[in-house]
Design a protein around this motif. Structure first.
Motif, PDB file in Angstrom:
ATOM      1  N   ARG A 199       0.823  -1.206   0.000  1.00  0.00           N
ATOM      2  CA  ARG A 199       0.000   0.000   0.000  1.00  0.00           C
ATOM      3  C   ARG A 199       0.860   1.260   0.000  1.00  0.00           C
ATOM      4  NH1 ARG A 199      -1.981   4.083  -0.389  1.00  0.00           N
ATOM      5  NH2 ARG A 199      -3.949   4.895   0.441  1.00  0.00           N
ATOM      6  N   ALA A 242       1.408   4.136  -3.050  1.00  0.00           N
ATOM      7  CA  ALA A 242       1.244   5.586  -2.859  1.00  0.00           C
ATOM      8  C   ALA A 242       2.487   6.343  -3.294  1.00  0.00           C
ATOM      9  CB  ALA A 242       0.928   5.876  -1.391  1.00  0.00           C
ATOM     10  N   CYS A 262      -1.887  23.182   1.001  1.00  0.00           N
ATOM     11  CA  CYS A 262      -3.276  22.820   0.744  1.00  0.00           C
ATOM     12  C   CYS A 262      -4.013  24.083   0.296  1.00  0.00           C
ATOM     13  CB  CYS A 262      -3.911  22.242   2.002  1.00  0.00           C
ATOM     14  SG  CYS A 262      -3.156  20.717   2.581  1.00  0.00           S
ATOM     15  N   THR A 280      -1.597  18.686   7.895  1.00  0.00           N
ATOM     16  CA  THR A 280      -1.104  18.374   6.552  1.00  0.00           C
ATOM     17  C   THR A 280      -0.460  17.002   6.537  1.00  0.00           C
ATOM     18  OG1 THR A 280      -0.691  20.724   6.152  1.00  0.00           O
ATOM     19  CG2 THR A 280       0.364  19.165   4.659  1.00  0.00           C
ATOM     20  N   LEU A 325      -1.199  14.523   8.490  1.00  0.00           N
ATOM     21  CA  LEU A 325      -2.272  13.531   8.569  1.00  0.00           C
ATOM     22  C   LEU A 325      -2.869  13.263   7.191  1.00  0.00           C
ATOM     23  CD1 LEU A 325      -4.256  14.420  11.830  1.00  0.00           C
ATOM     24  CD2 LEU A 325      -2.412  12.759  11.519  1.00  0.00           C
ATOM     25  N   ALA A 326      -3.000  14.319   6.381  1.00  0.00           N
ATOM     26  CA  ALA A 326      -3.510  14.138   5.022  1.00  0.00           C
ATOM     27  C   ALA A 326      -2.538  13.304   4.187  1.00  0.00           C
ATOM     28  CB  ALA A 326      -3.738  15.504   4.369  1.00  0.00           C
ATOM     29  N   ALA A 356      -0.513  11.115   5.352  1.00  0.00           N
ATOM     30  CA  ALA A 356      -0.625   9.754   5.882  1.00  0.00           C
ATOM     31  C   ALA A 356      -1.793   9.008   5.258  1.00  0.00           C
ATOM     32  CB  ALA A 356      -0.771   9.801   7.405  1.00  0.00           C
ATOM     33  N   GLU A 357      -2.899   9.704   5.011  1.00  0.00           N
ATOM     34  CA  GLU A 357      -4.045   9.061   4.369  1.00  0.00           C
ATOM     35  C   GLU A 357      -3.686   8.588   2.966  1.00  0.00           C
ATOM     36  OE1 GLU A 357      -7.147   8.204   5.343  1.00  0.00           O
ATOM     37  OE2 GLU A 357      -6.566   8.749   7.387  1.00  0.00           O
ATOM     38  N   PHE A 358      -2.962   9.408   2.222  1.00  0.00           N
ATOM     39  CA  PHE A 358      -2.537   8.998   0.888  1.00  0.00           C
ATOM     40  C   PHE A 358      -1.591   7.810   0.956  1.00  0.00           C
ATOM     41  CE2 PHE A 358      -4.082  13.172  -0.445  1.00  0.00           C
ATOM     42  CZ  PHE A 358      -4.647  12.868  -1.676  1.00  0.00           C
ATOM     43  N   GLY A 362      -1.659   5.556   3.210  1.00  0.00           N
ATOM     44  CA  GLY A 362      -2.351   4.412   3.780  1.00  0.00           C
ATOM     45  C   GLY A 362      -1.786   3.979   5.118  1.00  0.00           C
ATOM     46  N   ARG A 419      -1.381   4.774   9.501  1.00  0.00           N
ATOM     47  CA  ARG A 419      -2.113   5.311  10.645  1.00  0.00           C
ATOM     48  C   ARG A 419      -1.136   5.960  11.607  1.00  0.00           C
ATOM     49  NH1 ARG A 419      -3.672   3.829  15.815  1.00  0.00           N
ATOM     50  NH2 ARG A 419      -2.451   1.904  15.709  1.00  0.00           N
TER      51      ARG A 419
END
Length: 209
Positions: free
Chosen positions: A5, A9, A61, A118, A120-121, A123-125, A127, A129
């Motif tokens: 994952r 990314a 952002c 930023t 955290l965003a 980190a979402e991309f 995948g 936690r």
């Protein structure tokens, strides 16, 4: 090294050279003449590092407010994601020559707040936690005194939604940073005292995380 994952990314989502080449040692540098600094960071675990996170090439952002009073266009100097058993630990680095009331309230805290969300965003991309966040401030001099405070008395007035507290007694000395996010977000804060190289005049230190 990374799972499928994260590799996806890095290959498909994140622009090339956004992260430094993966290493167990990073040289984090502040180039401003007033506080040139070099922090050598040793990392034992799997990691990803973003150098010069505050630089224009890293982007911002575009949906965030532009007005200076919100401090949302500021970022910390460097960001590192460290893979732990329970998840990923986020490390945020801000490099200063001196820290006082004004620097803490008007520079460090806005940068940390924006950079935290930023990251955290990002980190979402990726995948991943985020299970913990540690903020680091490198510095040579503490300037928490009444003379420094007096240059801008507004730094001691609590902002809307914040409790009245002394940044030095309640945050700096207690190794925490408290951010206004409508409620209060408390993060662990580590002070990194730097030593000035007598030849180069650069502030230097080594840190193992």
């Amino acid at each position: 090294m990374f799972n499928a994952r994260v590799r996806f990314a890095l290959d498909q989502f994140i622009k090339e050279d956004y992260f430094l080449p993966v290493s167990d040692t990073y040289h984090l540098i502040e180039k401003e003449d007033s506080g040139r600094s070099e922090l050598i960071v040793h990392v034992q675990n799997e990691n990803l590092c973003i150098c010069n996170f505050d630089g224009p090439q890293k982007g911002k952002c575009n949906f965030l407010r532009q007005e200076k009073k919100y401090g949302l266009q500021k970022s910390v100097d460097h960001v590192l994601f460290e893979h732990m058993e329970a998840g990923w630990r986020l490390h945020l680095f801000e490099m200063k020559s001196g820290v006082g009331y004004k620097t803490w309230q008007e520079s460090i805290k806005p940068k940390v707040r924006t950079s935290y969300f930023t990251a955290l965003a990002i980190a979402e991309f990726l995948g991943i936690r985020i299970c913990e966040c540690i903020v680091y401030t490198t510095y040579e001099n503490e300037k928490f005194n009444m003379v420094n405070q007096g240059t801008n008395p507004k730094t001691m007035i609590p902002r809307l939604g914040c409790a009245a507290r002394d940044p030095y007694e309640d945050e700096w000395k207690k190794n925490r940073i408290i951010l206004n996010v409508g409620t209060e977000l408390e993060l662990l804060h580590n002070k990194v005292k730097m030593k000035r190289n007598p030849v180069s005049e650069v502030l230097e230190e080594t840190l193992t995380i």
